[in-house]
Design a protein around this motif. Structure first.
Motif, mmCIF file in Angstrom:
data_model
loop_
_atom_site.group_PDB
_atom_site.id
_atom_site.type_symbol
_atom_site.label_atom_id
_atom_site.label_comp_id
_atom_site.label_asym_id
_atom_site.label_seq_id
_atom_site.Cartn_x
_atom_site.Cartn_y
_atom_site.Cartn_z
ATOM 1 N N THR A 129 0.854 -1.315 0.003
ATOM 2 C CA THR A 129 0.176 -0.106 -0.024
ATOM 3 C C THR A 129 0.791 1.359 0.091
ATOM 4 N N ILE A 184 -5.337 -3.856 -6.007
ATOM 5 C CA ILE A 184 -5.760 -3.300 -4.507
ATOM 6 C C ILE A 184 -6.769 -3.920 -4.096
ATOM 7 N N THR A 185 -7.206 -3.850 -2.964
ATOM 8 C CA THR A 185 -8.296 -4.484 -2.326
ATOM 9 C C THR A 185 -9.085 -3.521 -1.513
ATOM 10 N N SER A 186 -8.538 -2.114 -1.667
ATOM 11 C CA SER A 186 -9.529 -0.819 -1.287
ATOM 12 C C SER A 186 -8.736 0.244 -1.750
ATOM 13 N N ALA A 187 -9.332 1.462 -1.657
ATOM 14 C CA ALA A 187 -8.668 2.761 -2.380
ATOM 15 C C ALA A 187 -7.077 2.814 -1.881
ATOM 16 N N ASP A 188 -6.397 3.037 -2.810
ATOM 17 C CA ASP A 188 -4.897 3.206 -2.666
ATOM 18 C C ASP A 188 -4.212 4.057 -3.398
ATOM 19 N N GLY A 190 -8.530 0.451 -10.389
ATOM 20 C CA GLY A 190 -9.216 0.809 -9.137
ATOM 21 C C GLY A 190 -10.151 -0.510 -9.017
ATOM 22 N N LEU A 191 -10.914 -0.186 -7.792
ATOM 23 C CA LEU A 191 -12.051 -1.301 -7.565
ATOM 24 C C LEU A 191 -13.276 -0.885 -7.972
ATOM 25 N N SER A 192 -13.681 0.452 -7.810
ATOM 26 C CA SER A 192 -15.145 0.968 -7.893
ATOM 27 C C SER A 192 -14.976 2.592 -8.051
ATOM 28 N N ASN A 221 -15.836 4.593 -5.712
ATOM 29 C CA ASN A 221 -15.474 4.850 -4.378
ATOM 30 C C ASN A 221 -14.476 4.286 -3.925
ATOM 31 N N ALA A 222 -13.592 3.388 -4.817
ATOM 32 C CA ALA A 222 -12.402 2.993 -4.300
ATOM 33 C C ALA A 222 -11.463 2.687 -5.394
ATOM 34 N N LYS A 223 -10.965 3.999 -5.836
ATOM 35 C CA LYS A 223 -10.129 4.165 -6.834
ATOM 36 C C LYS A 223 -8.413 3.923 -6.809
#
Length: 298
Positions: free
Chosen positions: A175, A192-196, A216-218, A220-222
């Motif tokens: 991270t 990634i597993t969360s915003a980073d 990114g993931l979404s 809200n979690a780029k």
């Protein structure tokens, strides 16, 4: 001279003893051949670990310091080192090289190449790094690999040094990681597993032949991809056209522009980017229709 453990347990850990060997270290292929340390080991020869032997380093640094080529032959599986330093003294890259042979291994701490070459290219040795990699400001300081490299820390390559990956994947699994200095990466993956955040130090060119995954993931979690110094650009030299998605991108310059275009899908353009295309995913309209025909009974 050389240190050879044929049978027995060399314990440098209990009393925190340093070891300096004006030659190589060999642990024989025997379950009774053991060496454990939590301090500094310096050797000017090669390191050979027999398949049945046990080399345990829970702390300290293994330092390679020679004016001739060295090899590290790891016949054990799941071998781990703490810190590793290459600080060789010959005046040519050929004589300064530390070549890794046989099995993959893990470095739990940091790798520092002060002078000399880390050669995981010749035998395509995969390595995992829990800490960071630093290559000092010397034309004789090189980190070379042609295999998978997994990294939880950061990479720092000083201006006169070299970091070159010609095959395999660099997997960034930590991270808030930073890449600093001109480097060549064969295939980059950042999952990634969360915003980073992934930061690139500005003023350098990062040659990346392929980006396997840097998303990114979404919404809200780029994954934020940015310069280490806000407002100063870092340069990417991609090997081909590529689409990534769900990034928050800032201060990036694509060296090849439209020739090897980079498309950022559903990304946030945080400014000062050039040679990137920002697009939104197409909207899919789903319509429903009633089945034709009818009829009832009765």
């Amino acid at each position: 001279g050389a240190l050879v453990v044929t049978a027995g347990h060399l314990d440098l850990m209990t009393n925190s003893q340093n070891l300096s060997v004006k030659g190589g270290i060999t642990l024989a292929n025997a379950a009774s051949a053991k060496l454990k340390t939590a301090s500094t080991i310096t050797l000017s020869g090669s390191l050979t670990l027999g398949a049945a032997s046990t080399f345990t380093a829970t702390g300290g640094t293994v330092t390679f310091n020679s004016d001739n080529p060295q090899t590290v032959t790891i016949n054990t599986s799941n071998q781990r080192f703490n810190n590793v330093t290459i600080n060789n003294t010959a005046g040519t890259t050929a004589r300064n090289t530390v070549t890794f042979v046989t099995n993959a291994f893990t470095v739990l701490g940091n790798v520092t190449v002060t002078q000399g070459s880390w050669d995981a290219t010749t035998n395509s040795i995969a390595t995992s790094h829990v800490g960071s990699i630093t290559v000092a400001d010397s034309a004789l300081a090189r980190f070379l690999t042609a295999a998978n490299l997994t990294l939880s820390g950061s990479i720092t390559v000083k201006p006169a040094a070299a970091f070159t990956q010609t095959a395999g994947t660099t997997n960034l699994n930590g991270t808030s990681q930073t890449l600093s200095g001109s480097m060549t990466i064969n295939n980059l993956q950042k999952v990634i597993t969360s915003a980073d955040t992934l930061s690139f130090y500005p003023g350098y060119t990062y040659t990346i032949s392929n980006i396997e995954n840097m998303n990114g993931l979404s919404s809200n979690a780029k994954l934020t991809v940015q310069s280490s110094i806000s407002g100063q650009r870092w340069t990417i030299a991609p090997g081909s056209k590529k689409t990534v998605q769900l990034l928050a991108l800032k201060d990036s310059f694509n060296l090849y522009g439209t020739t090897k275009s980079l498309t950022c899908l559903d990304c946030t353009n945080n400014g000062n980017n050039e040679g990137w295309g920002f697009e939104s995913s197409p909207t899919v309209n789903v319509s429903s229709t009633s089945p034709s025909g009818g009829g009832g009974g009765g």
